[in-house]
Motif scaffolding. Structure first.
Motif, PDB file in Angstrom:
ATOM      1  N   UNK A  72       0.854  -1.151  -0.010  1.00 53.60           N
ATOM      2  CA  UNK A  72      -0.199   0.083   0.079  1.00 53.60           C
ATOM      3  C   UNK A  72       0.894   1.266  -0.069  1.00 53.60           C
ATOM      4  N   UNK A  73       1.902   1.259   0.732  1.00 51.54           N
ATOM      5  CA  UNK A  73       2.739   2.377   1.046  1.00 51.54           C
ATOM      6  C   UNK A  73       3.586   2.588  -0.238  1.00 51.54           C
ATOM      7  N   UNK A  74       4.102   1.633  -0.734  1.00 52.04           N
ATOM      8  CA  UNK A  74       4.903   1.666  -1.912  1.00 52.04           C
ATOM      9  C   UNK A  74       4.077   2.398  -3.248  1.00 52.04           C
ATOM     10  N   UNK A  75       2.663   2.166  -3.173  1.00 53.55           N
ATOM     11  CA  UNK A  75       1.986   2.504  -4.015  1.00 53.55           C
ATOM     12  C   UNK A  75       1.200   4.023  -3.928  1.00 53.55           C
ATOM     13  N   UNK A  76       1.790   4.597  -2.703  1.00 55.12           N
ATOM     14  CA  UNK A  76       1.081   5.879  -1.974  1.00 55.12           C
ATOM     15  C   UNK A  76       1.657   6.881  -2.912  1.00 55.12           C
ATOM     16  N   UNK A  77       2.534   6.993  -3.742  1.00 52.68           N
ATOM     17  CA  UNK A  77       2.950   8.319  -4.614  1.00 52.68           C
ATOM     18  C   UNK A  77       1.657   8.264  -5.530  1.00 52.68           C
ATOM     19  N   UNK A  78       0.707   7.829  -5.845  1.00 51.23           N
ATOM     20  CA  UNK A  78      -0.291   7.857  -6.689  1.00 51.23           C
ATOM     21  C   UNK A  78      -1.211   8.999  -5.975  1.00 51.23           C
ATOM     22  N   UNK A  79      -1.174   9.142  -4.734  1.00 46.14           N
ATOM     23  CA  UNK A  79      -1.948  10.144  -4.046  1.00 46.14           C
ATOM     24  C   UNK A  79      -1.012  11.477  -3.373  1.00 46.14           C
ATOM     25  N   UNK A  80      -1.695  12.543  -4.077  1.00 48.42           N
ATOM     26  CA  UNK A  80      -0.654  13.865  -4.049  1.00 48.42           C
ATOM     27  C   UNK A  80      -1.018  14.275  -2.571  1.00 48.42           C
ATOM     28  N   UNK A  81      -2.248  14.242  -1.862  1.00 44.31           N
ATOM     29  CA  UNK A  81      -2.434  15.159  -0.696  1.00 44.31           C
ATOM     30  C   UNK A  81      -3.793  14.444  -0.176  1.00 44.31           C
ATOM     31  N   UNK A  82      -4.126  14.551   0.998  1.00 40.26           N
ATOM     32  CA  UNK A  82      -5.197  14.070   1.782  1.00 40.26           C
ATOM     33  C   UNK A  82      -6.132  15.375   2.046  1.00 40.26           C
ATOM     34  N   UNK A  83      -7.299  15.374   1.472  1.00 44.06           N
ATOM     35  CA  UNK A  83      -8.168  16.307   1.700  1.00 44.06           C
ATOM     36  C   UNK A  83      -9.532  15.997   2.480  1.00 44.06           C
ATOM     37  N   UNK A  84      -9.780  16.598   3.516  1.00 45.51           N
ATOM     38  CA  UNK A  84     -10.786  16.095   4.513  1.00 45.51           C
ATOM     39  C   UNK A  84     -12.038  16.944   4.848  1.00 45.51           C
ATOM     40  N   UNK A  85     -13.116  16.319   4.738  1.00 49.16           N
ATOM     41  CA  UNK A  85     -14.398  17.132   5.029  1.00 49.16           C
ATOM     42  C   UNK A  85     -14.888  16.299   6.084  1.00 49.16           C
ATOM     43  N   UNK A  86     -15.660  17.069   7.091  1.00 42.81           N
ATOM     44  CA  UNK A  86     -16.675  16.277   8.131  1.00 42.81           C
ATOM     45  C   UNK A  86     -16.642  16.986   9.370  1.00 42.81           C
ATOM     46  N   UNK A  87     -16.744  16.231  10.365  1.00 43.37           N
ATOM     47  CA  UNK A  87     -17.008  16.582  11.777  1.00 43.37           C
ATOM     48  C   UNK A  87     -15.990  16.403  12.901  1.00 43.37           C
ATOM     49  N   UNK A  88     -16.174  15.959  14.038  1.00 39.53           N
ATOM     50  CA  UNK A  88     -15.271  15.848  14.971  1.00 39.53           C
ATOM     51  C   UNK A  88     -14.338  14.819  14.884  1.00 39.53           C
ATOM     52  N   UNK A  89     -14.610  13.686  14.137  1.00 43.31           N
ATOM     53  CA  UNK A  89     -14.035  12.596  13.811  1.00 43.31           C
ATOM     54  C   UNK A  89     -12.843  12.949  13.284  1.00 43.31           C
ATOM     55  N   UNK A  90     -12.715  13.834  12.417  1.00 44.49           N
ATOM     56  CA  UNK A  90     -11.692  14.271  11.605  1.00 44.49           C
ATOM     57  C   UNK A  90     -11.277  15.661  11.728  1.00 44.49           C
TER      58      UNK A  90
END
Length: 353
Positions: free
Chosen positions: A22-40
């Motif tokens: 999973x981590x080796x393929x992680x380069x395919x994700x440029x950023x983590x963008x988050x929407x939501x409530x107190x859980x995030x």
């Protein structure tokens, strides 16, 4: 070496290999963008006028440096663990925290707000950031990104980012099950449908702004959080199954909506995250996960305290939050979040790798 011991090590090696892949393929994700409530929520509520805050002890006691960042937990959140596994920063910045530069936000950002919901009325109850405003902040973020990185690079970041939506519990716990307004307007099935309509619109709104890799977190069995157990008049101390049935109904309709979204949104992939069964598994077999207490939160008496109420009873806070499924009477502990993140990495995230 015993056969049991050998099996243990083989399973451990398989798990590590899976995570490494999973981590080796992680380069395919440029950023983590988050929407939501107190859980995030990584701390956006610190910068608005609301009582729904967690920027004081005992929150953050297990975060790096023991800092209360505004996360409703003793440490990191699911999104922080996912970010780190994707070879992005080990914690996702809050958008309203101006101490972060746009270069830092380019690798990940949370627009989430503790106490908010899919229903705009839910956000009004504690004066927090509605989901519609979170999407407006996302537009603003894109413009900042274009000015700093240039349009081509900014567009590439937006397109290749992973988007997480985690929202909906407050619509039931803080709104529908407490106040008389929505129940007077909608039956429970009608209110679920109303919320699903907002979830659908939010995903489509993010898609229109460039989102293509989207995870939508289903509701956990919120009838089993300590506060719900405490307030269960029929069976004090037990999970409120009526509440859990609402979560099940919502999740079923959310999955149907996601299926339709995948048919409608060309080039996008929307994935449902089943936290209900993950959390139910822990509740059913806590010792298998190393938990000694699933019925109380770590802070205060663990029965009803959350947010400012946790600060009032600091002397009662448990010594080892890792033994607790929940940190306060509503929010999971860091260790619970890490277990959920691990499952997301091993299952749903593989779709994008």
């Amino acid at each position: 070496m015993s056969s049991e011991r050998l099996c243990y090590w083989l399973l451990l090696l398989v798990a590590r290999f899976s995570l490494s892949a999973t981590i080796a393929a992680a380069g395919k994700v440029s950023a983590l963008i988050v929407f939501g409530d107190s859980t995030v929520d990584a701390g956006n509520n610190n910068f608005i006028s609301t009582i729904a805050k967690a920027n004081f002890p005992p929150y953050g006691i297990d975060f790096d440096g023991g800092v209360a960042t505004g996360r409703f937990s003793n440490g990191r959140l699911v999104t922080d663990f996912v970010s780190e596994a994707l070879r992005l920063p080990s914690s996702v910045p809050a958008y309203l925290d101006r101490s972060y530069t746009i270069d830092q936000l380019a690798m990940g950002v949370s627009f989430a707000s503790g106490g908010t919901g899919l229903d705009h009325l839910t956000a009004k109850l504690t004066s927090v950031i509605p989901l519609s405003q979170q999407l407006e902040y996302f537009k603003e973020y894109q413009e900042r990104l274009k000015r700093a990185k240039g349009e081509s690079v900014a567009n590439k970041i937006i397109t290749e980012a992973l988007y997480i939506f985690s929202i909906g519990t407050n619509d039931f716990i803080l709104n529908y099950l407490v106040l008389p307004l929505r129940p007077a307007q909608y039956t429970a099935p009608e209110y679920v449908a109303y919320l699903i309509g907002h979830a659908d619109a939010a995903v489509r709104g993010a898609y229109d702004l460039g989102a293509r890799k989207i995870l939508f977190v289903g509701l956990a069995p919120f009838g089993c959080v300590p506060a719900a157990r405490t307030l269960n008049r029929d069976e004090p101390g037990e999970c409120n199954e009526e509440y859990n049935q609402l979560a099940i109904k919502f999740n079923a309709e959310l999955q149907e909506a996601i299926s339709k979204l995948n048919g409608d949104l060309a080039g996008a992939q929307v994935v449902y995250i089943d936290t209900y069964n993950m959390a139910s598994g822990i509740v059913a077999n806590p010792l298998d996960y190393g938990f000694e207490n699933i019925e109380q939160g770590c802070c205060g008496t663990g029965l009803i305290e959350t947010s400012v109420l946790c600060a009032m009873d600091q002397q009662l806070t448990c010594q080892d939050a890792d033994k607790y499924m929940f940190f306060d009477s509503v929010h999971p502990s860091e260790r619970t979040y890490s277990i959920v993140a691990d499952q997301i990495l091993k299952t749903a995230l593989q779709v994008f790798m």
